[in-house]
Design a protein around this motif. Sequence first.
Motif, PDB file in Angstrom:
ATOM      1  N   LYS A 270      50.408 -44.760   5.221  1.00  0.00           N
ATOM      2  CA  LYS A 270      50.360 -43.895   4.042  1.00  0.00           C
ATOM      3  C   LYS A 270      51.081 -42.723   4.606  1.00  0.00           C
ATOM      4  O   LYS A 270      51.830 -41.924   3.985  1.00  0.00           O
ATOM      5  N   GLU A 273      54.623 -43.197   5.269  1.00  0.00           N
ATOM      6  CA  GLU A 273      55.475 -43.091   3.900  1.00  0.00           C
ATOM      7  C   GLU A 273      55.634 -41.912   3.090  1.00  0.00           C
ATOM      8  O   GLU A 273      56.423 -41.800   2.430  1.00  0.00           O
ATOM      9  N   ALA A 274      54.685 -41.091   3.234  1.00  0.00           N
ATOM     10  CA  ALA A 274      54.650 -39.694   2.788  1.00  0.00           C
ATOM     11  C   ALA A 274      55.573 -38.796   3.185  1.00  0.00           C
ATOM     12  O   ALA A 274      56.120 -37.938   2.901  1.00  0.00           O
ATOM     13  N   LEU A 294      56.200 -33.125   1.754  1.00  0.00           N
ATOM     14  CA  LEU A 294      55.796 -34.784   1.707  1.00  0.00           C
ATOM     15  C   LEU A 294      55.955 -35.193   0.348  1.00  0.00           C
ATOM     16  O   LEU A 294      55.952 -34.521  -0.691  1.00  0.00           O
ATOM     17  N   ASN A 295      56.030 -36.662   0.265  1.00  0.00           N
ATOM     18  CA  ASN A 295      56.226 -37.167  -0.880  1.00  0.00           C
ATOM     19  C   ASN A 295      54.922 -37.769  -1.365  1.00  0.00           C
ATOM     20  O   ASN A 295      54.097 -38.150  -0.604  1.00  0.00           O
ATOM     21  N   ALA A 296      54.697 -38.004  -2.626  1.00  0.00           N
ATOM     22  CA  ALA A 296      53.143 -38.471  -3.222  1.00  0.00           C
ATOM     23  C   ALA A 296      53.304 -40.030  -2.901  1.00  0.00           C
ATOM     24  O   ALA A 296      54.498 -40.707  -3.270  1.00  0.00           O
ATOM     25  N   VAL A 297      52.229 -40.574  -2.613  1.00  0.00           N
ATOM     26  CA  VAL A 297      52.273 -41.731  -2.300  1.00  0.00           C
ATOM     27  C   VAL A 297      50.779 -42.488  -2.954  1.00  0.00           C
ATOM     28  O   VAL A 297      50.055 -41.570  -2.984  1.00  0.00           O
ATOM     29  N   MET A 319      47.694 -34.999  -0.754  1.00  0.00           N
ATOM     30  CA  MET A 319      48.623 -35.210  -1.953  1.00  0.00           C
ATOM     31  C   MET A 319      48.705 -33.888  -2.786  1.00  0.00           C
ATOM     32  O   MET A 319      49.639 -33.758  -3.549  1.00  0.00           O
ATOM     33  N   ALA A 322      51.934 -32.285  -2.196  1.00  0.00           N
ATOM     34  CA  ALA A 322      53.106 -33.395  -2.011  1.00  0.00           C
ATOM     35  C   ALA A 322      54.084 -33.419  -3.248  1.00  0.00           C
ATOM     36  O   ALA A 322      53.665 -32.807  -4.427  1.00  0.00           O
ATOM     37  N   SER A 326      50.469 -38.807  -7.393  1.00  0.00           N
ATOM     38  CA  SER A 326      50.012 -39.745  -6.658  1.00  0.00           C
ATOM     39  C   SER A 326      48.574 -40.268  -7.260  1.00  0.00           C
ATOM     40  O   SER A 326      47.853 -39.507  -7.895  1.00  0.00           O
TER      41      SER A 326
END
Length: 428
Positions: A270, A273-274, A294-297, A319, A322, A326
């Motif tokens: 995770k 992935e972020a 970072l990206n939300a996952v 998050m 991010a 998420s």
Amino acid sequence: MDRIAITGGAQLNGEIPISGAKNSAIKLMAASLLTDQPLRLTNMPRLADTKFLGKLLKRLGAAVDESDGADGAETVLHVPEIMSAIAPYDLVRQMRASFNVLGPLVARTGQAKVSLPGGCTIGARPVDLHLQALEALGAKIDLHEGYVFAQAPRGLKGAEITFPFVSVGATEHALLAAVIANGVTVLHNCACEPEIADLAECLNKMGAKVEGAGTPTITITGVAKLGGATYAVIPDRIEMGTYAVAAAMAGGEVRLTNSRPGLIDALLKKIEEAGAGVTETPDGVIIKRNGSRLNAVDVETGVYPGFATDLQAQFMSLMTTAKGESRIRETIFENRFMHVPELARLGADISVSGGEAVVRGVEQLEGAEVMATDLRASVSLVIAGLVARGETVVSRIYHLDRGFERLEEKLGNCGAQVRRIHGEPDEL
Ligand code: UD1
């Protein structure tokens, strides 16, 4: 009571050695009740919870000797005989896992009186599965005035037990009780958490015959007597995961050592992935993030090897800043979002509905005074504080001291601006 103050904005760069696992250490300490020979545990974390359990074990008849050996901190526990088979409420309520002395006490002495632990902030947390397992092993269980009275004057007997759902504590408790029961016990639908395999390995070193720990079916052939052993506690996967999240949050490059990345695969995937860098090393992992947001996952907690519920609060902190939305679903405990209102005080945008939290990432958190509500929730506030503008002060950090060894030092060595503000001494 002590508090922790964090000034946000510093990147983390350096190395963090991971301690022995709290959740393993406290079960291994309880195993010392099963033998009249010394049990020497190395790679021991020094935490309020281990200190606390040491206090209870002393009350039951243990000599507890802590020192720093060649293999790091160690504790030798020696229980030549059980002096008292009573674990009182004032001790059990302060640490739920001390309820796990019930099985070893009744297995060794034929009787025990242990206080029910009660609920806690993350939910009701009943112990019905623990008691059903002990009953299946032949103990007569009575409940009076908040205490469990367990009796098995002629010893426990092997049995076939199927847990109705997966419980870490109940699996460990049944294992601890069955190793010196008469005959063979087969446990079905067991938890597979690494701490269970760790407990079984230690018990086997003490002379037990346990097969299959770490899988859903565990077979235990009872032996008449266990002996002493020397055993190194497994690395703390929750501590490792927490610092991995802290590094991804603050940015920089942090090497986590004395550990095993395979224990937190679900989290590391995770984090990757972020958008943070994850590089496994022979004794741990390097987490790296430079610059970009970072990206939300989405995550959903689950039993091992799923995403650990004990890392949910920390991941939620990650998050909060991010990019995007998420969804974080908690499936293990009913009320494990106590950190949400505190994160909101720092400017996080989170809504909760049932077992799911939706986190809409904001560009910047703002420092504030916040309160720790449980062990893992408290560290999620420290993680948020690492990036919040200005100062974040976390109170009630006795929760944190239960499970994180030298946290300020470990983060401070990597450049975090973290300091402890000493208050009145905490009660243990
Ligand atoms: C252990 C860990 C904890 C972790 C959890 C799940 C320790 C000291 N604690 O807690 O950090 O978050 O595993 O990985 O090792 N339940 C019942 N009846 C029972 C037993 C459990 O209903 O007799 C329920 C619990 O309320 C919970 C779920 O089962 O909803 C799972 O709990 P369990 O796996 O037993 O967690 P613990 O052993 O308490």
